[in-house]
Design a protein around this motif. Structure first.
Motif, mmCIF file in Angstrom:
data_model
loop_
_atom_site.group_PDB
_atom_site.id
_atom_site.type_symbol
_atom_site.label_atom_id
_atom_site.label_comp_id
_atom_site.label_asym_id
_atom_site.label_seq_id
_atom_site.Cartn_x
_atom_site.Cartn_y
_atom_site.Cartn_z
ATOM 1 N N GLY A 60 7.984 -2.914 6.183
ATOM 2 C CA GLY A 60 8.287 -1.952 5.135
ATOM 3 C C GLY A 60 9.211 -2.519 4.072
ATOM 4 N N MET A 61 10.256 -3.217 4.511
ATOM 5 C CA MET A 61 11.196 -3.799 3.545
ATOM 6 C C MET A 61 10.520 -4.842 2.667
ATOM 7 N N ARG A 62 9.669 -5.671 3.271
ATOM 8 C CA ARG A 62 8.986 -6.697 2.494
ATOM 9 C C ARG A 62 8.067 -6.086 1.448
ATOM 10 N N LEU A 63 7.334 -5.032 1.824
ATOM 11 C CA LEU A 63 6.426 -4.389 0.873
ATOM 12 C C LEU A 63 7.199 -3.676 -0.236
ATOM 13 N N VAL A 64 8.324 -3.047 0.121
ATOM 14 C CA VAL A 64 9.154 -2.395 -0.901
ATOM 15 C C VAL A 64 9.697 -3.429 -1.876
ATOM 16 N N LEU A 65 10.165 -4.558 -1.345
ATOM 17 C CA LEU A 65 10.698 -5.602 -2.216
ATOM 18 C C LEU A 65 9.610 -6.194 -3.101
ATOM 19 N N LEU A 66 8.379 -6.304 -2.571
ATOM 20 C CA LEU A 66 7.274 -6.801 -3.394
ATOM 21 C C LEU A 66 6.989 -5.864 -4.568
ATOM 22 N N SER A 67 7.185 -4.566 -4.353
ATOM 23 C CA SER A 67 6.964 -3.599 -5.436
ATOM 24 C C SER A 67 8.087 -3.626 -6.466
ATOM 25 N N ALA A 175 -1.420 -9.720 -4.962
ATOM 26 C CA ALA A 175 -2.322 -9.493 -3.829
ATOM 27 C C ALA A 175 -2.147 -10.572 -2.776
ATOM 28 N N VAL A 176 -1.984 -11.821 -3.202
ATOM 29 C CA VAL A 176 -1.762 -12.928 -2.269
ATOM 30 C C VAL A 176 -0.466 -12.709 -1.496
ATOM 31 N N MET A 177 0.589 -12.280 -2.190
ATOM 32 C CA MET A 177 1.871 -12.024 -1.528
ATOM 33 C C MET A 177 1.740 -10.929 -0.478
ATOM 34 N N VAL A 178 1.067 -9.832 -0.832
ATOM 35 C CA VAL A 178 0.939 -8.701 0.094
ATOM 36 C C VAL A 178 0.147 -9.108 1.331
ATOM 37 N N ILE A 179 -0.979 -9.812 1.123
ATOM 38 C CA ILE A 179 -1.798 -10.245 2.256
ATOM 39 C C ILE A 179 -1.003 -11.158 3.171
ATOM 40 N N ALA A 180 -0.275 -12.113 2.588
ATOM 41 C CA ALA A 180 0.503 -13.070 3.376
ATOM 42 C C ALA A 180 1.575 -12.360 4.187
ATOM 43 N N VAL A 181 2.259 -11.405 3.579
ATOM 44 C CA VAL A 181 3.315 -10.667 4.282
ATOM 45 C C VAL A 181 2.735 -9.838 5.421
ATOM 46 N N VAL A 182 1.617 -9.152 5.177
ATOM 47 C CA VAL A 182 1.001 -8.320 6.217
ATOM 48 C C VAL A 182 0.525 -9.187 7.384
ATOM 49 N N VAL A 183 -0.102 -10.329 7.078
ATOM 50 C CA VAL A 183 -0.564 -11.225 8.141
ATOM 51 C C VAL A 183 0.616 -11.746 8.957
ATOM 52 N N ALA A 184 1.689 -12.169 8.271
ATOM 53 C CA ALA A 184 2.855 -12.717 8.960
ATOM 54 C C ALA A 184 3.494 -11.677 9.874
#
Length: 261
Positions: A60-67, A175-184
């Motif tokens: 959640g924190m990673r996705l919020v920071l990406l936004s 999109a690349v950042m989000v995919i990478a974060v979700v996979v990790a």
């Protein structure tokens, strides 16, 4: 949608995605080691739930920071400067500097917190007398579920910021950042219970993991002061130490089997 399709069809974007996934997984190991050690202090029935919550918060924190990428990039702007710097290295850059951004301040604070926690845990591992500290293995009951989650949140914030800044530095494709974060984070979720159980079964691994946390804390502080230690060196040292510890574990098990036979 176009950027999502490009992440899998454009060779450049796909190469960036693969590289970023690998980097995010490696960075996630640090976060996962801390979560594993901390949740092992809880009653056994609460450990899986705490790990899932901790990893979910990390995602959640990673996705919020990406936004909030524009704000994240702004964290690298200098806030104050003490006017000190080290001698120039071979690339013409100062070996250290005291021009601090909010990113630097957060990394230094997180590094100090990590060193403090790891040092206290090492003390409780080598001190034969018990204490009422929440990380003391002989006082597991004093570690509450809420206290564990609060501490996980604090470290998730530090590791999430480092993770997102790494992503921003490697690609500008959201999109690349989000995919990478979700996979990790998915890899972290799958590895959480096996890693935590392995650490619990092998007490010497706990000390090794705490040594890793001390080193990571020192690297975070150094990074905050502008001393950039190549991460490849750090993870190569961690991999070598882990290999040596695995050999020790195999040797101990072989001795036990011979004793039984």
């Amino acid at each position: 949608m176009d950027s999502l399709i490009a992440a899998f069809t454009d060779p450049t974007a796909l190469a960036a995605l693969i590289a970023l996934v690998v980097m995010e997984v490696v960075l996630g190991i640090d976060n996962l080691v801390f979560i594993s050690i901390l949740t092992n202090k809880l009653p056994e029935a609460q450990r899986p739930k705490a790990r899932r919550i901790g990893i979910g918060l990390a995602l959640g924190m990673r996705l919020v920071l990406l936004s909030m990428i524009a704000w994240i990039v702004g964290l690298t702007q200098p806030v104050f400067d003490l006017g000190l710097s080290g001698p120039l290295d071979t690339h013409g850059a100062p070996t250290f500097e005291t021009e601090f951004s909010w990113r630097d301040i957060i990394l230094i604070g997180g590094g100090l917190f990590l060193i403090w926690k790891a040092t206290k845990e090492i003390h409780h591992n080598v001190d034969p007398s018990g204490s009422d500290d929440m990380l003391d293995k002989r006082s597991v009951a004093t570690m509450t579920f809420g206290a564990a989650i609060v501490q996980i949140i604090l470290l998730d914030m530090i590791f999430s910021l480092d993770s997102i800044l790494t992503a921003v530095g490697m690609t500008d494709n959201l999109a690349v950042m989000v995919i990478a974060v979700v996979v990790a984070v998915t890899v972290m979720l799958l590895a959480a219970d096996p890693l935590a159980n392995f650490i619990a079964r092998n007490p010497t691994v706990v000390m090794l993991a705490l040594g890793f946390l001390l080193m990571i804390g020192a690297v975070l502080i150094a990074d905050g002061f502008g001393v950039h230690v190549p991460k490849g060196y750090i993870y190569a040292a961690m991999a070598f130490s882990t290999l040596v510890e695995c050999l020790n574990i195999f040797a101990r098990r072989a001795k036990v089997r011979r004793g039984v036979e």
